[in-house]
Design a protein around this motif. Structure first.
Motif, PDB file in Angstrom:
ATOM      1  N   PRO A 269       0.827  -1.207   0.000  1.00 58.25           N
ATOM      2  CA  PRO A 269       0.000   0.000   0.000  1.00 58.25           C
ATOM      3  C   PRO A 269       0.863   1.261   0.000  1.00 58.25           C
ATOM      4  O   PRO A 269       1.968   1.287   0.550  1.00 58.25           O
ATOM      5  N   LEU A 270       0.347   2.320  -0.614  1.00 57.09           N
ATOM      6  CA  LEU A 270       1.028   3.611  -0.607  1.00 57.09           C
ATOM      7  C   LEU A 270       0.765   4.366   0.690  1.00 57.09           C
ATOM      8  O   LEU A 270       1.568   5.206   1.100  1.00 57.09           O
ATOM      9  N   ALA A 271      -0.372   4.094   1.294  1.00 60.83           N
ATOM     10  CA  ALA A 271      -0.763   4.660   2.584  1.00 60.83           C
ATOM     11  C   ALA A 271      -1.713   3.656   3.217  1.00 60.83           C
ATOM     12  O   ALA A 271      -2.053   2.641   2.605  1.00 60.83           O
ATOM     13  N   ALA A 272      -2.150   3.927   4.424  1.00 63.63           N
ATOM     14  CA  ALA A 272      -3.016   2.974   5.117  1.00 63.63           C
ATOM     15  C   ALA A 272      -4.285   2.687   4.315  1.00 63.63           C
ATOM     16  O   ALA A 272      -4.803   1.562   4.349  1.00 63.63           O
ATOM     17  N   ASN A 273      -4.766   3.682   3.570  1.00 66.26           N
ATOM     18  CA  ASN A 273      -6.017   3.519   2.830  1.00 66.26           C
ATOM     19  C   ASN A 273      -5.860   3.856   1.348  1.00 66.26           C
ATOM     20  O   ASN A 273      -6.837   4.219   0.681  1.00 66.26           O
ATOM     21  N   VAL A 274      -4.654   3.745   0.811  1.00 64.06           N
ATOM     22  CA  VAL A 274      -4.393   4.012  -0.611  1.00 64.06           C
ATOM     23  C   VAL A 274      -3.467   2.931  -1.158  1.00 64.06           C
ATOM     24  O   VAL A 274      -2.444   2.609  -0.544  1.00 64.06           O
ATOM     25  N   LEU A 287       1.018  -8.080 -13.603  1.00 60.44           N
ATOM     26  CA  LEU A 287      -0.383  -7.683 -13.600  1.00 60.44           C
ATOM     27  C   LEU A 287      -0.908  -8.000 -12.203  1.00 60.44           C
ATOM     28  O   LEU A 287      -0.885  -9.153 -11.760  1.00 60.44           O
ATOM     29  N   VAL A 288      -1.371  -6.968 -11.526  1.00 58.81           N
ATOM     30  CA  VAL A 288      -1.647  -7.054 -10.085  1.00 58.81           C
ATOM     31  C   VAL A 288      -3.131  -6.877  -9.801  1.00 58.81           C
ATOM     32  O   VAL A 288      -3.815  -6.075 -10.439  1.00 58.81           O
ATOM     33  N   ALA A 289      -3.594  -7.635  -8.812  1.00 59.88           N
ATOM     34  CA  ALA A 289      -4.944  -7.453  -8.263  1.00 59.88           C
ATOM     35  C   ALA A 289      -4.827  -7.236  -6.763  1.00 59.88           C
ATOM     36  O   ALA A 289      -3.940  -7.795  -6.110  1.00 59.88           O
ATOM     37  N   TYR A 290      -5.722  -6.420  -6.225  1.00 62.71           N
ATOM     38  CA  TYR A 290      -5.867  -6.310  -4.777  1.00 62.71           C
ATOM     39  C   TYR A 290      -7.211  -6.916  -4.406  1.00 62.71           C
ATOM     40  O   TYR A 290      -8.247  -6.519  -4.941  1.00 62.71           O
ATOM     41  N   ARG A 291      -7.210  -7.881  -3.479  1.00 59.06           N
ATOM     42  CA  ARG A 291      -8.442  -8.558  -3.055  1.00 59.06           C
ATOM     43  C   ARG A 291      -9.002  -7.840  -1.832  1.00 59.06           C
ATOM     44  O   ARG A 291      -8.485  -7.981  -0.715  1.00 59.06           O
ATOM     45  N   TRP A 292     -10.060  -7.072  -2.056  1.00 55.65           N
ATOM     46  CA  TRP A 292     -10.647  -6.265  -0.986  1.00 55.65           C
ATOM     47  C   TRP A 292     -11.864  -6.967  -0.413  1.00 55.65           C
ATOM     48  O   TRP A 292     -12.773  -7.377  -1.129  1.00 55.65           O
ATOM     49  N   ASP A 293     -11.878  -7.079   0.914  1.00 56.40           N
ATOM     50  CA  ASP A 293     -12.944  -7.801   1.611  1.00 56.40           C
ATOM     51  C   ASP A 293     -13.551  -6.975   2.736  1.00 56.40           C
ATOM     52  O   ASP A 293     -13.981  -7.520   3.757  1.00 56.40           O
ATOM     53  N   GLY A 294     -13.568  -5.662   2.546  1.00 55.43           N
ATOM     54  CA  GLY A 294     -14.213  -4.801   3.526  1.00 55.43           C
ATOM     55  C   GLY A 294     -13.281  -4.109   4.488  1.00 55.43           C
ATOM     56  O   GLY A 294     -13.729  -3.293   5.301  1.00 55.43           O
ATOM     57  N   GLU A 295     -11.981  -4.403   4.410  1.00 51.71           N
ATOM     58  CA  GLU A 295     -11.049  -3.807   5.365  1.00 51.71           C
ATOM     59  C   GLU A 295     -10.868  -2.310   5.127  1.00 51.71           C
ATOM     60  O   GLU A 295     -10.904  -1.833   3.988  1.00 51.71           O
ATOM     61  N   ILE A 296     -10.673  -1.581   6.217  1.00 53.14           N
ATOM     62  CA  ILE A 296     -10.407  -0.145   6.143  1.00 53.14           C
ATOM     63  C   ILE A 296      -8.926   0.107   5.918  1.00 53.14           C
ATOM     64  O   ILE A 296      -8.540   0.978   5.141  1.00 53.14           O
ATOM     65  N   ALA A 297      -8.085  -0.662   6.604  1.00 59.87           N
ATOM     66  CA  ALA A 297      -6.632  -0.555   6.431  1.00 59.87           C
ATOM     67  C   ALA A 297      -6.185  -1.588   5.402  1.00 59.87           C
ATOM     68  O   ALA A 297      -6.412  -2.792   5.567  1.00 59.87           O
ATOM     69  N   LEU A 298      -5.580  -1.128   4.334  1.00 63.66           N
ATOM     70  CA  LEU A 298      -5.137  -2.016   3.270  1.00 63.66           C
ATOM     71  C   LEU A 298      -3.873  -2.761   3.680  1.00 63.66           C
ATOM     72  O   LEU A 298      -3.072  -2.269   4.466  1.00 63.66           O
ATOM     73  N   SER A 299      -3.694  -3.957   3.130  1.00 60.40           N
ATOM     74  CA  SER A 299      -2.612  -4.836   3.559  1.00 60.40           C
ATOM     75  C   SER A 299      -1.823  -5.357   2.368  1.00 60.40           C
ATOM     76  O   SER A 299      -2.409  -5.726   1.334  1.00 60.40           O
ATOM     77  N   ALA A 300      -0.512  -5.431   2.516  1.00 57.56           N
ATOM     78  CA  ALA A 300       0.340  -6.003   1.467  1.00 57.56           C
ATOM     79  C   ALA A 300      -0.006  -7.460   1.208  1.00 57.56           C
ATOM     80  O   ALA A 300       0.246  -7.976   0.107  1.00 57.56           O
ATOM     81  N   GLN A 301      -0.581  -8.142   2.189  1.00 56.26           N
ATOM     82  CA  GLN A 301      -0.925  -9.555   2.040  1.00 56.26           C
ATOM     83  C   GLN A 301      -2.095  -9.779   1.084  1.00 56.26           C
ATOM     84  O   GLN A 301      -2.339 -10.917   0.656  1.00 56.26           O
TER      85      GLN A 301
END
Length: 309
Positions: A269-274, A287-301
């Motif tokens: 992440p570039l920031a906690a929420n970016v 080619l990258v995907a981010y799997r978002w599941d409702g979290e407010i703080a984004l994670s490298a995992q």
């Protein structure tokens, strides 16, 4: 609508990598597209140009959108394509994006690979794309989430129609509010360097402006520290007057995913929420995907990718 999203970065005609990534994310073939039982793809734009299989990328993404399995926001390459192929009314050789060698070279792969009918159809579809999405607590935009700039674009779309000649005339008029909004949202905010300073960017172009970390505040920063990239930017204090429109992205705001920035290395992440999902697949990257599941703080995992890096 599902509340679990896979946000996929700039594809630039790399259909093979897109298929591999979707299969790795456990999507299954569905017609010309792909489907997941309880997830949805959000594409950040820049589907076209550069890569070897642009028609296939458009077919996959558009099929998924039509089937309700994906949404896509406009990238600067889709916007540029609309402008490149829209003639100024009353003219035959004047376009809203100049047919210069530089602009044609950037768009050449698409011109070479799509038939006239396919290109006309693609441009008509691009005109229907939103410039930003906010869904169930997550935001997606191609380059920068700036509320006032997104609002300016959407008001202008309501006034002039979806990327009509009237819209494009205002969007390409230097110094107009709409021009500034399109530049910031789809291409990323830039700061002009102090008089006498220039850089050579990654593409070899001489520039007197630099792309900046819009999600951070510029106060007390230098051009080099605030620059989004690795060019030789002067280590000089930013002129506050030049950066007054840049206020950062609040840590209280919903997480936002972008593309556009040709990053390399391990996605974080570039920031906690970016977070950025563009890791240069068109330059032998990922080619990258981010799997978002409702979290407010984004994670490298939560990043997943395919590619050569």
């Amino acid at each position: 609508m599902p509340q679990h999203y896979d946000i996929i970065g700039d594809i630039h005609g790399h259909a093979e990598e897109l298929v591999r990534l979707l299969l790795d994310l456990e999507y299954q073939r569905h017609g010309h597209g792909f489907r997941h039982a309880d997830r949805m793809v959000l594409f950040v734009g820049d589907l076209i140009d550069r890569g070897p299989a642009i028609a296939d990328v458009i077919q996959i993404v558009r099929s998924m959108v039509d089937a309700g399995d994906a949404l896509v926001v406009m990238g600067n390459h889709e916007f540029n394509a609309i402008a490149f192929h829209t003639a100024v009314p009353g003219t035959t050789k004047q376009w809203y994006r100049e047919h210069s060698d530089k602009n044609r070279n950037q768009h050449q792969a698409t011109l070479d690979q799509l038939s006239t009918r396919e290109l006309t159809d693609a441009i008509a579809w691009f005109r229907t794309l939103p410039v930003a999405l906010e869904l169930n607590g997550v935001r997606v935009v191609h380059a920068a989430w700036m509320e006032d700039r997104i609002g300016e674009i959407n008001r202008s779309l309501d006034t002039f129609g979806p990327f009509t000649p009237e819209f494009l005339a205002e969007a390409t008029r230097p110094c107009s509010e709409l021009h500034a909004a399109v530049e910031d949202v789809l291409k990323g905010p830039e700061l002009r360097l102090p008089s006498g300073y220039e850089i050579v960017d990654k593409s070899g172009h001489v520039r007197d402006t630099v792309r900046v970390k819009w999600y951070e505040q510029p106060a007390g920063r230098t051009y080099r520290g605030y620059h989004f990239g690795s060019d030789d930017v002067p280590d000089l204090a930013i002129d506050p007057a030049a950066a007054e429109r840049l206020v950062g992205y609040s840590l209280d705001a919903p997480p936002v995913l972008v593309g556009h920035y040709w990053l390399t290395g391990m996605p974080v992440p570039l920031a906690a929420n970016v977070a950025c999902t563009d890791y240069s697949v068109a330059k032998n990257g990922k080619l990258v995907a981010y799997r978002w599941d409702g979290e407010i703080a984004l994670s490298a995992q939560k990043f997943h990718w395919v590619g050569k890096e």
